[in-house]
Scaffold this motif. Structure first.
Motif, short mmCIF file in Angstrom:
data_model
loop_
_atom_site.label_atom_id
_atom_site.label_comp_id
_atom_site.label_asym_id
_atom_site.label_seq_id
_atom_site.Cartn_x
_atom_site.Cartn_y
_atom_site.Cartn_z
N TRP A 195 -1.57 -11.81 5.62
CA TRP A 195 -2.35 -11.36 4.46
C TRP A 195 -2.02 -12.28 3.30
N ASN A 196 -2.84 -12.23 2.26
CA ASN A 196 -2.50 -12.96 1.04
C ASN A 196 -2.40 -12.02 -0.16
N ILE A 197 -2.63 -10.73 0.08
CA ILE A 197 -2.40 -9.70 -0.94
C ILE A 197 -1.68 -8.54 -0.26
N ASP A 198 -0.53 -8.20 -0.78
CA ASP A 198 0.20 -7.02 -0.30
C ASP A 198 -0.13 -5.88 -1.25
N SER A 199 -0.74 -4.83 -0.72
CA SER A 199 -1.10 -3.68 -1.56
C SER A 199 0.13 -2.94 -2.07
N ASP A 200 1.27 -3.20 -1.47
CA ASP A 200 2.52 -2.49 -1.79
C ASP A 200 2.40 -0.99 -1.58
N ASP A 201 1.48 -0.58 -0.72
CA ASP A 201 1.32 0.85 -0.46
C ASP A 201 2.56 1.44 0.20
N TRP A 202 3.32 0.61 0.88
CA TRP A 202 4.58 1.05 1.49
C TRP A 202 5.63 1.32 0.40
N ARG A 203 5.48 0.66 -0.75
CA ARG A 203 6.43 0.83 -1.86
C ARG A 203 6.02 1.97 -2.78
N TYR A 204 4.72 2.12 -3.00
CA TYR A 204 4.20 3.09 -3.97
C TYR A 204 3.55 4.27 -3.25
N LYS A 205 4.25 4.84 -2.30
CA LYS A 205 3.71 5.93 -1.49
C LYS A 205 3.29 7.14 -2.32
N SER A 206 3.90 7.34 -3.48
CA SER A 206 3.56 8.49 -4.30
C SER A 206 2.81 8.09 -5.56
N ASN A 207 2.32 6.85 -5.61
CA ASN A 207 1.60 6.40 -6.79
C ASN A 207 0.34 5.62 -6.40
N PRO A 208 -0.68 6.32 -5.94
CA PRO A 208 -1.89 5.62 -5.48
C PRO A 208 -2.58 4.81 -6.59
N GLN A 209 -2.48 5.25 -7.82
CA GLN A 209 -3.14 4.51 -8.90
C GLN A 209 -2.53 3.12 -9.07
N PRO A 215 -11.47 -17.43 12.49
CA PRO A 215 -10.27 -18.28 12.41
C PRO A 215 -9.14 -17.54 11.70
N PRO A 216 -7.95 -17.49 12.29
CA PRO A 216 -6.86 -16.70 11.72
C PRO A 216 -6.29 -17.30 10.43
N VAL A 217 -5.78 -16.42 9.61
CA VAL A 217 -5.07 -16.79 8.38
C VAL A 217 -3.66 -16.22 8.52
N ASN A 218 -2.68 -17.09 8.42
CA ASN A 218 -1.30 -16.62 8.54
C ASN A 218 -0.36 -17.51 7.73
N PHE A 219 0.84 -17.02 7.56
CA PHE A 219 1.83 -17.71 6.73
C PHE A 219 2.25 -19.06 7.30
N TRP A 220 2.06 -19.28 8.58
CA TRP A 220 2.47 -20.53 9.22
C TRP A 220 1.33 -21.55 9.22
#
Length: 144
Positions: A65-79, A135-140
């Protein structure tokens, strides 16, 4: 399957085994197979050349990915998830880069997804499915 770093990355064959098991479960549930993979925690630094070579030899295409939603970090803050994704998608657009957003199956994510999609569509964004031939997009930057 496990999404556990030490289990998944025990060896290239353990990673491949989990991917194959995932693919079998997907087929049993939905009647389809996929060749698109996204390893736990992203491909860098753990999905090294030996992992990529083995999975590519089985026809898998590595995605990150090139954008991390950080949903794993902000589990209680959807906004916060909503605001961060909108900000980051707009930043990608200014750079001329197609955004690929990482989301997880979290309650906070599902609670804002409709609103987020509507907001992005209102700004002229469109959504396209990834397919086995995309075509895949990846960090490598591995295009296999």
């Amino acid at each position: 399957m496990s999404h556990q770093k030490n289990t998944f990355y025990a060896s290239p064959s353990s990673a491949l085994g989990e991917m194959n098991t995932d693919n079998d479960k997907l087929h049993a549930a939905a009647g389809v197979y996929t060749k698109m993979i996204r390893p736990p925690y992203g491909s860098k630094p753990y999905f090294t050349q030996s992992y990529r070579d083995l999975t590519a030899s089985y026809g898998y295409h590595l995605w990150d990915w090139n954008i991390d939603s950080d949903d794993w970090r902000y589990k209680s803050n959807p906004q916060t998830i909503y605001n961060n994704v909108l900000r980051d998608v707009k930043a990608m657009k200014k750079r001329g880069v197609t955004p690929i957003v990482l989301f997880h199956d979290q309650t906070a994510t599902t609670s804002i997804l409709d609103k987020l999609i509507k907001a992005l569509k209102a700004e002229g964004y469109t959504f396209k499915p990834l397919t086995n031939s995309t075509p895949p997009v990846n960090f490598w930057n591995d295009k296999r």
